[in-house]
Design an enzyme around this catalytic site. Structure first.
Site, PDB file in Angstrom:
ATOM      1  N   ASP A 171      39.798  34.948  43.755  1.00 42.43           N
ATOM      2  CA  ASP A 171      39.278  34.543  42.446  1.00 42.43           C
ATOM      3  C   ASP A 171      40.017  33.302  41.954  1.00 42.43           C
ATOM      4  OD1 ASP A 171      41.685  35.850  41.953  1.00 42.43           O
ATOM      5  OD2 ASP A 171      40.798  37.481  40.794  1.00 42.43           O
ATOM      6  N   HIS A 207      39.254  46.106  36.590  1.00 40.13           N
ATOM      7  CA  HIS A 207      38.636  45.061  37.410  1.00 40.13           C
ATOM      8  C   HIS A 207      39.317  44.974  38.775  1.00 40.13           C
ATOM      9  CE1 HIS A 207      41.377  41.542  35.772  1.00 40.13           C
ATOM     10  NE2 HIS A 207      41.922  42.092  36.820  1.00 40.13           N
ATOM     11  N   GLU A 234      34.925  41.705  36.183  1.00 40.10           N
ATOM     12  CA  GLU A 234      35.183  42.357  34.908  1.00 40.10           C
ATOM     13  C   GLU A 234      34.110  43.409  34.633  1.00 40.10           C
ATOM     14  OE1 GLU A 234      38.104  41.590  34.037  1.00 40.10           O
ATOM     15  OE2 GLU A 234      38.153  39.942  32.617  1.00 40.10           O
TER      16      GLU A 234
HETATM   17  P1  PGA Z   1      48.756  42.390  38.202  1.00 42.10           P
HETATM   18  O1  PGA Z   1      47.225  42.013  38.034  1.00 42.10           O
HETATM   19  O2  PGA Z   1      48.961  42.617  39.693  1.00 42.10           O
HETATM   20  O3  PGA Z   1      49.492  41.177  37.711  1.00 42.10           O
HETATM   21  O4  PGA Z   1      48.996  43.629  37.402  1.00 42.10           O
HETATM   22  C1  PGA Z   1      46.232  42.818  38.570  1.00 42.10           C
HETATM   23  C2  PGA Z   1      44.908  42.336  38.070  1.00 42.10           C
HETATM   24  O5  PGA Z   1      44.773  42.077  36.845  1.00 42.10           O
HETATM   25  O6  PGA Z   1      43.976  42.232  38.870  1.00 42.10           O
END
Ligand code: PGA
Length: 238
Positions: free
Chosen positions: A65, A136, A141
């Site tokens: 992404d 997500h 989302e």
């Molecule tokens: P994080 O993010 O590994 O920083 O908790 C995960 C995400 O939001 O996909």
């Protein structure tokens, strides 16, 4: 579930499993998540590369992404993050990486090219995912259906808030992103979902044991093949 005592243990276990994939198929196709959670695994893999026990330089990497609207070389771009955490330390050349653009005159064409590149490579062997506080995966989302394609999305207020520290304030966070679609992620032959810390405990439980619903995109992992969850005790509640 691969249950680990803590984040360091999780990172070691996931890195060992990742390294096994690369030893079996050095030019495996992989999607590499950014976010904080997989960083420990990437660092551990870099340690294994330096120790000479695995070669990751032949991997074919697909970006998961990216924020939309920022300069491609902005160091806050997710590509830059992936490059610093994995591609550069592992020696993966840029020609082996398929990016998702932060800017494009023709996003539909860029998206079609990304999905075509995955198909031409024979699909994804291993997809590394973190879990968003809102359920997500990638920037799919909620609501996101299981067959949602690679696409542009509006970030939810929750994701904007959770990314604010990284951007230096909530008003600095881009509001749009581009994400590999649910159908790309779920079609991967293996998926490692990495989850750490008590703040993820409720959403991990919902994703694994709650109803399968577009409101919790990660819940579709319940019906996907090849999914392995790496969670520490704080996240797993065990
Ligand atoms: P994080 O993010 O590994 O920083 O908790 C995960 C995400 O939001 O996909």
């Amino acid at each position: 579930m691969h249950l680990s005592d803590d984040y360091a243990d999780l990172s070691r276990q996931a890195a060992a499993a990742f390294a096994d994939v690369a030893r079996a198929k050095p030019d495996a196709t992989v999607i590499l998540a950014t976010g904080n959670t997989p960083i420990g695994m990437y660092d551990e893999l870099t340690r294994l590369v330096h120790a000479g026990t695995v070669d990751l330089s032949r991997l074919r990497v697909f970006q998961l992404d990216e924020y939309v609207g920022i300069a491609p070389d902005d160091r806050r771009a997710l590509y830059g993050w992936m490059d610093r955490a994995a591609l550069a330390p592992w020696g993966v050349p840029a020609e082996q990486v398929v990016r998702l653009p932060s800017r494009s005159d023709d996003f539909p064409a860029a998206i079609a090219a990304y999905e075509a590149a995955i198909a031409a490579a024979g699909g994804i062997d291993l997809c590394i995912l973190g879990l968003g506080p809102n359920g997500h995966i990638g920037f799919n989302e909620p609501p996101a259906d299981r067959d949602a394609p690679t696409r542009l999305i509006d970030l939810t207020p929750e994701s904007i808030a959770s990314n604010a520290p990284y951007w230096g304030g909530i008003d600095q966070v881009p509001t749009k992103a581009i994400t590999a679609g649910m159908r790309v992620l779920l079609a991967s032959r293996r998926i490692f979902l990495l989850v750490s810390g008590g703040a993820k405990r409720a959403i991990l439980h919902e994703a694994l044991h709650g109803p399968v619903t577009s409101q919790v995109p990660a819940s579709y992992l319940q019906s996907a093949a090849g999914v392995e969850v790496f969670a520490d005790r704080a996240a797993a509640g065990a």
